[in-house]
Enzyme design. Sequence first.
Site, PDB file in Angstrom:
ATOM      1  N   GLU A 231       8.984   3.531   3.835  1.00 56.28           N
ATOM      2  CA  GLU A 231      10.065   4.025   4.694  1.00 56.28           C
ATOM      3  C   GLU A 231      10.047   5.554   4.665  1.00 56.28           C
ATOM      4  O   GLU A 231      10.346   6.224   5.652  1.00 56.28           O
ATOM      5  CB  GLU A 231      11.403   3.493   4.155  1.00 56.28           C
ATOM      6  CG  GLU A 231      12.590   3.984   4.952  1.00 56.28           C
ATOM      7  CD  GLU A 231      13.925   3.598   4.331  1.00 56.28           C
ATOM      8  OE1 GLU A 231      14.102   2.419   3.940  1.00 56.28           O
ATOM      9  OE2 GLU A 231      14.797   4.470   4.246  1.00 56.28           O
TER      10      GLU A 231
ATOM     11  N   SER B 268      15.178   4.251  -0.878  1.00 60.50           N
ATOM     12  CA  SER B 268      14.197   3.159  -0.740  1.00 60.50           C
ATOM     13  C   SER B 268      12.853   3.738  -0.338  1.00 60.50           C
ATOM     14  O   SER B 268      12.751   4.394   0.700  1.00 60.50           O
ATOM     15  CB  SER B 268      14.644   2.183   0.347  1.00 60.50           C
ATOM     16  OG  SER B 268      15.932   1.717   0.051  1.00 60.50           O
TER      17      SER B 268
ATOM     18  N   ARG C 234      14.808   0.920  10.668  1.00 60.27           N
ATOM     19  CA  ARG C 234      14.280   2.171  10.093  1.00 60.27           C
ATOM     20  C   ARG C 234      13.163   2.759  10.959  1.00 60.27           C
ATOM     21  O   ARG C 234      12.126   3.204  10.471  1.00 60.27           O
ATOM     22  CB  ARG C 234      13.746   1.962   8.660  1.00 60.27           C
ATOM     23  CG  ARG C 234      14.749   1.418   7.695  1.00 60.27           C
ATOM     24  CD  ARG C 234      15.940   2.361   7.470  1.00 60.27           C
ATOM     25  NE  ARG C 234      16.848   1.750   6.543  1.00 60.27           N
ATOM     26  CZ  ARG C 234      17.828   0.913   6.912  1.00 60.27           C
ATOM     27  NH1 ARG C 234      18.049   0.652   8.189  1.00 60.27           N
ATOM     28  NH2 ARG C 234      18.619   0.374   6.007  1.00 60.27           N
TER      29      ARG C 234
HETATM   30  C1  LIG Z   1      19.578   8.219  -2.836  1.00 61.87           C
HETATM   31  C2  LIG Z   1      19.173   7.966  -1.391  1.00 61.87           C
HETATM   32  C3  LIG Z   1      19.750   6.932  -0.686  1.00 61.87           C
HETATM   33  C4  LIG Z   1      19.385   6.686   0.648  1.00 61.87           C
HETATM   34  N1  LIG Z   1      19.985   5.655   1.319  1.00 61.87           N
HETATM   35  C5  LIG Z   1      19.669   5.422   2.614  1.00 61.87           C
HETATM   36  C6  LIG Z   1      20.294   4.356   3.341  1.00 61.87           C
HETATM   37  O1  LIG Z   1      21.158   3.659   2.833  1.00 61.87           O
HETATM   38  N2  LIG Z   1      19.928   4.152   4.623  1.00 61.87           N
HETATM   39  C7  LIG Z   1      19.005   4.940   5.240  1.00 61.87           C
HETATM   40  O2  LIG Z   1      18.719   4.691   6.423  1.00 61.87           O
HETATM   41  N3  LIG Z   1      18.390   5.948   4.585  1.00 61.87           N
HETATM   42  C8  LIG Z   1      18.695   6.207   3.295  1.00 61.87           C
HETATM   43  N4  LIG Z   1      18.075   7.231   2.614  1.00 61.87           N
HETATM   44  C9  LIG Z   1      17.042   8.018   3.295  1.00 61.87           C
HETATM   45  C10 LIG Z   1      17.564   9.331   3.906  1.00 61.87           C
HETATM   46  O3  LIG Z   1      18.781   9.709   3.349  1.00 61.87           O
HETATM   47  C11 LIG Z   1      17.738   9.209   5.432  1.00 61.87           C
HETATM   48  O4  LIG Z   1      16.534   8.826   6.033  1.00 61.87           O
HETATM   49  C12 LIG Z   1      18.214  10.527   6.052  1.00 61.87           C
HETATM   50  O5  LIG Z   1      18.489  10.324   7.407  1.00 61.87           O
HETATM   51  C13 LIG Z   1      17.187  11.641   5.886  1.00 61.87           C
HETATM   52  O6  LIG Z   1      17.797  12.848   6.276  1.00 61.87           O
HETATM   53  P1  LIG Z   1      17.175  14.245   5.891  1.00 61.87           P
HETATM   54  O7  LIG Z   1      17.903  15.279   6.637  1.00 61.87           O
HETATM   55  O8  LIG Z   1      17.143  14.387   4.411  1.00 61.87           O
HETATM   56  O9  LIG Z   1      15.703  14.068   6.468  1.00 61.87           O
HETATM   57  P2  LIG Z   1      14.373  14.754   5.928  1.00 61.87           P
HETATM   58  O10 LIG Z   1      13.941  14.057   4.682  1.00 61.87           O
HETATM   59  O11 LIG Z   1      14.505  16.223   5.889  1.00 61.87           O
HETATM   60  O12 LIG Z   1      13.378  14.343   7.110  1.00 61.87           O
HETATM   61  C14 LIG Z   1      13.036  12.989   7.326  1.00 61.87           C
HETATM   62  C15 LIG Z   1      12.060  12.912   8.501  1.00 61.87           C
HETATM   63  O13 LIG Z   1      12.706  13.315   9.696  1.00 61.87           O
HETATM   64  C16 LIG Z   1      12.085  14.459  10.256  1.00 61.87           C
HETATM   65  N5  LIG Z   1      13.166  15.321  10.740  1.00 61.87           N
HETATM   66  C17 LIG Z   1      14.229  15.756  10.033  1.00 61.87           C
HETATM   67  N6  LIG Z   1      15.054  16.466  10.818  1.00 61.87           N
HETATM   68  C18 LIG Z   1      14.473  16.504  12.040  1.00 61.87           C
HETATM   69  C19 LIG Z   1      14.844  17.091  13.289  1.00 61.87           C
HETATM   70  N7  LIG Z   1      15.969  17.799  13.430  1.00 61.87           N
HETATM   71  N8  LIG Z   1      14.014  16.919  14.348  1.00 61.87           N
HETATM   72  C20 LIG Z   1      12.881  16.213  14.227  1.00 61.87           C
HETATM   73  N9  LIG Z   1      12.475  15.630  13.076  1.00 61.87           N
HETATM   74  C21 LIG Z   1      13.271  15.759  12.003  1.00 61.87           C
HETATM   75  C22 LIG Z   1      11.290  15.087   9.120  1.00 61.87           C
HETATM   76  O14 LIG Z   1      10.189  15.839   9.598  1.00 61.87           O
HETATM   77  C23 LIG Z   1      10.863  13.852   8.347  1.00 61.87           C
HETATM   78  O15 LIG Z   1       9.743  13.243   8.951  1.00 61.87           O
HETATM   79  C24 LIG Z   1      18.427   7.506   1.276  1.00 61.87           C
HETATM   80  C25 LIG Z   1      17.842   8.567   0.556  1.00 61.87           C
HETATM   81  C26 LIG Z   1      18.221   8.806  -0.762  1.00 61.87           C
HETATM   82  C27 LIG Z   1      17.616   9.959  -1.505  1.00 61.87           C
END
Ligand SMILES: Cc1cc2nc3c(=O)[nH]c(=O)nc-3n(C[C@H](O)[C@H](O)[C@H](O)COP(=O)(O)OP(=O)(O)OC[C@H]3O[C@@H](n4cnc5c(N)ncnc54)[C@H](O)[C@@H]3O)c2cc1C
Length: 337
Positions: free
Chosen positions: A333, A238, A164
């Site tokens: 995380e 998480s 992570r």
């Molecule tokens: C129900 C649920 C289950 C999940 N299960 C998992 C799992 O099994 N495994 C796992 O690894 N994660 C899991 N996650 C966490 C999440 O889904 C991942 O981390 C996912 O990759 C986040 O994507 P996002 O586009 O929503 O990121 P965001 O929440 O929009 O951003 C996350 C971070 O990345 C940065 N960011 C986003 N896009 C960019 C970009 N293009 N350039 C630079 N920085 C950027 C943001 O500024 C922020 O700091 C889960 C979340 C939920 C709600």
Amino acid sequence: MEIKRNHDLKALNTFGISAQAKFFAEVENEADLAVLFSLPEFKNSNKVFLGGGSNVLFTKDFDGIVVLNKLKGVKVIEENSESVSIRSLSGVIWQDLVDFAVERDLWGIENLALIPGTVGAAPMQNIGAYGAELKNVLINVEAYSILKGVKEIFESTDCELGYRDSIFKNRLKDQYFISAITIRLSKKEKKNLSYKVLSEYLEKNKIAVRTPKDISDAVANIRRSKLPDPNIIPNAGSFFKNVFLDESQIQEFLLKYPPAPHFEEEGRIKVPAGWLIQEAGWKGKRIGNVGVHDKQALVLVNYGDATGEEVKNLAEQITASVLSKFGLKLVPEVNLI
Ligand SMILES: Cc1cc2nc3c(=O)[nH]c(=O)nc-3n(C[C@H](O)[C@H](O)[C@H](O)COP(=O)(O)OP(=O)(O)OC[C@H]3O[C@@H](n4cnc5c(N)ncnc54)[C@H](O)[C@@H]3O)c2cc1C
């Protein structure tokens, strides 16, 4: 490009936290980025790039610019008898990329089905689930340097991908906008059934794995039964990372807490943070608008109109109580903003 002012972010984060961004913009293509980078509202402000908002907690209003990523497009860029390389722009929904792969019988990201969010956030924390991680298939990341305004290519080995974690979450935090990734997937069967919960599910349901879709369907079913849906109870998955101990630390730990579950992963021993939180008495607990999910102690939830501050306070209380009970420090995380 329209720059909005005092824009509410509630609908843009899965925690459902209401917070105002001083400035707000959406980028739909790389030309938009060039315009954005030249604007004073961008140049002179703190910045947050947002994908699906599924891994962020807005702890207060954001005194800067929030940029919503809508860069779309997925393309096969290379193919041989064994593998296919796919380039995806960063605003693509991660599950759409998984669907693109499994529809073509390509192996490599089927275990990562149903992780919410966008492709661009996937390298940020090297998304992982059910025995797989992005780093197993990632070739490179394209990212714009905010300082220089130019695109650079980071080979996977340069991204410092760990559990992570990545260079973008640490050393280069807030310095790059990830615009695309390229992954290599296998045409030949490469099933990964190393994760016990997955192999047991397949066995119990008498599913013989023939295609990547068999696995992605199974993973999706398991996930739906285990994780709270943010559309029903807002959460960010998480909240904390699992804890890793070395051999001598785990021996000492198990002498004190013999029933503690623990798993070997890449030469280290993982102790599930969910177990630590549960044993510290937090599972199912509710404080006002926030709480710890009653089936999955690793997930903090917003029961209504919680503020980011309330979620942060709950996380701090949990961290303090796990530290005092077990002497282990939980690390979030989720990205706190
Ligand atoms: C129900 C649920 C289950 C999940 N299960 C998992 C799992 O099994 N495994 C796992 O690894 N994660 C899991 N996650 C966490 C999440 O889904 C991942 O981390 C996912 O990759 C986040 O994507 P996002 O586009 O929503 O990121 P965001 O929440 O929009 O951003 C996350 C971070 O990345 C940065 N960011 C986003 N896009 C960019 C970009 N293009 N350039 C630079 N920085 C950027 C943001 O500024 C922020 O700091 C889960 C979340 C939920 C709600």
